[in-house]
Design a protein around this motif. Structure first.
Motif, PDB file in Angstrom:
ATOM      1  N   GLY A 120      38.127 -38.646 113.200  1.00 31.82           N
ATOM      2  CA  GLY A 120      37.630 -38.881 114.550  1.00 31.82           C
ATOM      3  C   GLY A 120      36.297 -38.226 114.828  1.00 31.82           C
ATOM      4  N   LEU A 121      35.887 -38.313 116.079  1.00 27.41           N
ATOM      5  CA  LEU A 121      34.634 -37.741 116.530  1.00 27.41           C
ATOM      6  C   LEU A 121      34.875 -36.394 117.204  1.00 27.41           C
ATOM      7  N   THR A 153      29.869 -36.848 118.769  1.00 30.31           N
ATOM      8  CA  THR A 153      29.119 -36.671 117.531  1.00 30.31           C
ATOM      9  C   THR A 153      30.040 -36.897 116.345  1.00 30.31           C
ATOM     10  N   ALA A 154      29.447 -37.303 115.233  1.00 29.46           N
ATOM     11  CA  ALA A 154      30.217 -37.620 114.033  1.00 29.46           C
ATOM     12  C   ALA A 154      30.144 -36.451 113.050  1.00 29.46           C
ATOM     13  N   PRO A 155      31.216 -35.667 112.910  1.00 31.51           N
ATOM     14  CA  PRO A 155      31.199 -34.521 111.986  1.00 31.51           C
ATOM     15  C   PRO A 155      31.493 -34.958 110.551  1.00 31.51           C
ATOM     16  N   LEU A 156      30.480 -35.467 109.882  1.00 32.00           N
ATOM     17  CA  LEU A 156      30.674 -36.070 108.568  1.00 32.00           C
ATOM     18  C   LEU A 156      29.878 -35.363 107.470  1.00 32.00           C
ATOM     19  N   ASP A 157      29.704 -34.073 107.595  1.00 29.46           N
ATOM     20  CA  ASP A 157      28.968 -33.335 106.568  1.00 29.46           C
ATOM     21  C   ASP A 157      29.629 -33.458 105.193  1.00 29.46           C
ATOM     22  N   TYR A 158      30.941 -33.634 105.181  1.00 30.88           N
ATOM     23  CA  TYR A 158      31.654 -33.719 103.908  1.00 30.88           C
ATOM     24  C   TYR A 158      31.323 -34.997 103.140  1.00 30.88           C
ATOM     25  N   LEU A 159      30.640 -35.933 103.793  1.00 33.21           N
ATOM     26  CA  LEU A 159      30.239 -37.168 103.121  1.00 33.21           C
ATOM     27  C   LEU A 159      28.773 -37.142 102.696  1.00 33.21           C
ATOM     28  N   ARG A 185      40.800 -36.123 118.520  1.00 37.55           N
ATOM     29  CA  ARG A 185      39.835 -36.090 119.623  1.00 37.55           C
ATOM     30  C   ARG A 185      40.527 -36.047 120.970  1.00 37.55           C
ATOM     31  N   HIS A 186      41.674 -36.707 121.075  1.00 36.91           N
ATOM     32  CA  HIS A 186      42.374 -36.807 122.358  1.00 36.91           C
ATOM     33  C   HIS A 186      43.451 -35.727 122.503  1.00 36.91           C
ATOM     34  N   SER A 187      43.234 -34.547 121.934  1.00 38.09           N
ATOM     35  CA  SER A 187      44.261 -33.510 121.955  1.00 38.09           C
ATOM     36  C   SER A 187      44.610 -33.046 123.363  1.00 38.09           C
ATOM     37  N   ALA A 188      43.690 -33.225 124.323  1.00 33.94           N
ATOM     38  CA  ALA A 188      43.970 -32.815 125.697  1.00 33.94           C
ATOM     39  C   ALA A 188      44.782 -33.851 126.466  1.00 33.94           C
ATOM     40  N   THR A 189      44.915 -35.049 125.904  1.00 31.80           N
ATOM     41  CA  THR A 189      45.609 -36.131 126.601  1.00 31.80           C
ATOM     42  C   THR A 189      47.121 -35.970 126.488  1.00 31.80           C
ATOM     43  N   ALA A 234      37.145 -46.906 109.393  1.00 30.15           N
ATOM     44  CA  ALA A 234      37.764 -47.564 110.549  1.00 30.15           C
ATOM     45  C   ALA A 234      37.940 -46.555 111.665  1.00 30.15           C
ATOM     46  N   GLY A 235      38.022 -47.061 112.887  1.00 28.49           N
ATOM     47  CA  GLY A 235      38.295 -46.211 114.040  1.00 28.49           C
ATOM     48  C   GLY A 235      37.039 -45.673 114.698  1.00 28.49           C
ATOM     49  N   ASP A 236      37.190 -44.538 115.390  1.00 30.02           N
ATOM     50  CA  ASP A 236      36.115 -43.980 116.207  1.00 30.02           C
ATOM     51  C   ASP A 236      34.845 -43.688 115.425  1.00 30.02           C
ATOM     52  N   ILE A 237      34.960 -43.460 114.131  1.00 28.39           N
ATOM     53  CA  ILE A 237      33.823 -43.041 113.328  1.00 28.39           C
ATOM     54  C   ILE A 237      32.886 -44.204 113.011  1.00 28.39           C
TER      55      ILE A 237
END
Length: 308
Positions: free
Chosen positions: A117-118, A239-245, A40-44, A274-277
């Motif tokens: 992540g989100l 948003t939570a990209p959790l379609d795989y669940l 999520r923080h790829s721009a940081t 755990a984490g952002d999700i």
């Protein structure tokens, strides 16, 4: 059914997932980490607040963690995007598509840890992405200190804008809360609270974040008004990209985040998160890493009880 290939599959290779994996392999659990490599923080450019690693690049921090986990014989890390997780009897089947040249995977595990992540969506403002990660950030605790004592913007279109703008006054006495024309972002009570705290409220839409090679130079409103604000913070929509669940009956909150107990157990035995999700959502790296360590302890305790 034959024994699963892994004791644990960890989905996500950020601080939460790698922290969980490190503690699991040190407990001699065969652990596979599947990392889509889309943080999520790829721009940081620089991470802060992580003890002993303050100021390190997020890429370097992830590489250090991967190297530590990979040094254990029980560990395996692969770049792969998980496409589905299904329960089969008392085990879980995890399918993933390889990325960056890695092979596809179809594996089984006794337990699954979700730490992916989100996805974040920024306000639709021209130029905003050009300065996201340098002049503009989303984490106050991470980057507020480095923007201290400057005129700062807080840009957002969600109903927690007032709260975030108030927090920003810890680092600057000159804060402007921008609703970008959104009626949702700020109630009358919220505006009164901000004004009482010395925060300027700007409800006009933003036309553009301006800048040059030296960085962000200002904010231009729709009516042409130019404001000399060269740094600030954004409240993305997460948003939570959790379609795989989708095949798993996991309890979620109103934001789609996975509900957990105090140590990371979800509503489905054998699945942890755990984490952002998990609520409340985006968090500092060191907090996510701590949550991953708590999950690993819960898994070890559950594994012992399962043997009885």
């Amino acid at each position: 059914m034959s024994a699963p290939e892994y004791d644990v599959v960890v989905i996500g290779g950020g601080p939460a997932g790698l922290s969980a994996a490190l503690n699991l392999v040190r407990a001699r659990k065969r652990t596979l980490v599947l990392d889509s490599n889309r943080p999520r923080h790829s721009a940081t450019l620089v991470s802060h607040g992580f003890l002993t690693r303050d100021g390190v690049s997020p890429l370097d921090l992830r590489q250090l963690a991967r190297d530590e986990v990979s040094s254990y014989a029980e560990a395996e890390i692969q770049f792969a995007l998980v496409s589905s997780v299904e329960q089969e009897d008392e085990h879980f089947r995890v399918r993933a598509s390889g990325v960056r040249g890695s092979a596809d995977r179809d594996v089984t595990a006794r337990r699954v840890v979700v730490t992916a992540g989100l996805a974040e969506t920024l306000p639709r403002i021209q130029g905003i992405r050009s300065y996201y990660g340098t002049a503009l950030h989303s984490c106050l605790e991470c980057d507020g200190y480095d923007k201290r004592d400057q005129p700062l913007a807080m840009i957002g279109e969600t109903d927690d804008l007032a709260e975030r703008a108030l927090l920003l006054t810890s680092w600057s006495d000159t804060v402007t809360a921008f609703t970008n024309g959104s009626d949702v972002a700020l109630s009358v009570v919220g505006e009164e609270t901000l004004l009482a705290a010395g925060v300027t409220v700007e409800r006009r839409p933003i036309a553009e974040i301006t800048g040059d090679r030296t960085g962000m130079t200002g904010i231009t409103l729709d009516d042409g008004t130019a404001l000399d604000i060269r740094a600030g913070f954004i409240r993305p929509v997460w948003t939570a990209p959790l379609d795989y669940l989708a095949a798993l009956p996991l309890d979620r909150d109103d934001d789609g985040l996975v509900r957990i107990d105090s140590v990371g157990r979800t509503s489905l035995p054998g699945v942890y998160a755990a984490g952002d999700i998990t609520p409340p959502g985006p968090q500092q790296l060191i907090v996510a890493a701590g949550a991953g360590a708590k999950v690993s302890a819960a898994i070890l305790a559950d594994a012992i009880h399962a043997k009885r």
